[in-house]
Design an enzyme around this catalytic site. Structure first.
Site, mmCIF file in Angstrom:
data_model
loop_
_atom_site.group_PDB
_atom_site.id
_atom_site.type_symbol
_atom_site.label_atom_id
_atom_site.label_comp_id
_atom_site.label_asym_id
_atom_site.label_seq_id
_atom_site.Cartn_x
_atom_site.Cartn_y
_atom_site.Cartn_z
ATOM 1 N N GLU A 123 7.442 -21.630 7.915
ATOM 2 C CA GLU A 123 7.506 -20.678 9.069
ATOM 3 C C GLU A 123 8.580 -21.204 9.817
ATOM 4 O OE1 GLU A 123 4.678 -21.508 12.680
ATOM 5 O OE2 GLU A 123 3.579 -20.437 11.111
ATOM 6 N N GLU A 128 0.787 -1.376 -0.081
ATOM 7 C CA GLU A 128 0.077 0.010 -0.010
ATOM 8 C C GLU A 128 0.940 1.247 -0.084
ATOM 9 O OE1 GLU A 128 -2.629 -0.806 3.422
ATOM 10 O OE2 GLU A 128 -3.861 -1.560 2.226
#
Length: 311
Positions: A125, A94
């Site tokens: 992960e 963004e």
């Protein structure tokens, strides 16, 4: 069948985390009417901002350090797995439309790569080595910042990213939702927003995810304010990539300058649609190329450029 030793160790770790704690008072939540469940969730969410507020000094210190490095050309890199990684990618993605940043200046890394944005990548992960590989590909410098994000504060990918970055001289920030986390300990700037047990046990996309989103909003937004990407609370570096943003650009120029629509359109046309440049043309009484030069000399800070122009 007994659990393996690594499994027992992980279960023991999880049992110490407040984000994994069980809430017996919610044991019958599935039997409640929908409005009551919604009210309970809303009440839980209302506590998140307060938890973030407790960490404002640590957040502010991290932001000042990030901004100092980015002003020298450094990058802001988020690294996380699962929800935490997705939030980092979201915040990074963004920045270009909001602040007209080069996409390479704010980067989001998620364990398992782009596919992990929508599907679970098995074991990603748990790999600090994967984090090291992802960061090595970026060629970190001492002007870069790596923000490791993990609700538990123990995720190997996030901890590994911070450890690797620190070893290579980059600034490091560890954002977690548990006290005494390995992630905060590994980073120069530890931010631990303790939101407590989740509404659904262990579902850290809820309060922990909300807390992480709030902190990432602060890190990117305030850093960009420090870098001169705003004028007051107006997004004067907005990239007008669609009709809504073009309309917003015209509105911002008009708000700052008080010019009429025709003058605003002329100024934007003279500056290839760059909002800061158009404002400088109107308030500083300069042409487009001069506005660009003044802003370049002021490192993009509109107020400083206006002073140089006598506006």
């Amino acid at each position: 069948m007994t659990s393996t030793s690594p499994d027992r160790d992980l279960r023991s770790q999880l049992e110490t985390l407040t984000t994994e704690a069980y809430r017996p008072e919610l044991a019958d939540v599935d039997r409640l009417p929908t409005p009551e469940i919604a009210r309970l969730m809303n009440a839980e969410d209302a506590t998140v901002a307060g938890a973030v507020a407790e960490q404002v000094p640590a957040i502010a210190a991290a932001i000042d350090a990030v901004a100092e490095r980015m002003a020298r050309g450094g990058r802001l890199v988020y690294a996380g797995a699962g929800t935490a990684g997705r939030l980092g990618v979201l915040d990074a993605s963004e920045c270009p439309p909001t602040f007209n940043t080069d996409p390479a200046r704010v980067v989001g890394l998620i364990a398992g790569g782009p596919d992990a944005m929508v599907t679970s990548v098995e074991g990603a992960e748990d790999s600090p080595e994967l984090a090291e590989s992802d960061l090595a590909a970026l060629g970190l410098t001492p002007d870069d910042t790596v923000v490791g994000i993990s609700a538990s504060g123990r995720t190997p990918y996030a901890v590994g990213a911070v450890a690797y970055a620190r070893k290579h001289g980059a600034l490091t920030v560890g954002l977690s939702c548990n006290r005494g986390s390995a992630l905060a300990a590994a980073a120069e700037h530890g931010i631990e927003v303790v939101v407590g047990p989740e509404f659904l046990t262990g579902s850290t996309r809820l309060k922990a995810g909300t807390a992480q989103k709030l902190v990432l909003n602060m890190i990117s937004t305030i850093t960009m304010i420090r870098l001169g990407k705003t004028y007051g609370n107006l997004m004067v570096d907005v990239r007008a990539s669609n009709e809504k943003l073009r309309a917003r650009s015209r509105r911002i120029v008009a708000q700052v300058t008080g010019a009429d629509d025709e003058a605003v359109e002329r100024a934007l046309a003279a500056t290839d649609g760059e909002v800061k440049n158009a404002i400088l043309v109107l308030l500083g009484g300069v042409d487009g190329p001069t506005a660009a030069r003044l802003l370049d000399e002021a490192d993009g800070h509109l107020r400083a450029a206006l002073s140089r122009a006598g506006g």
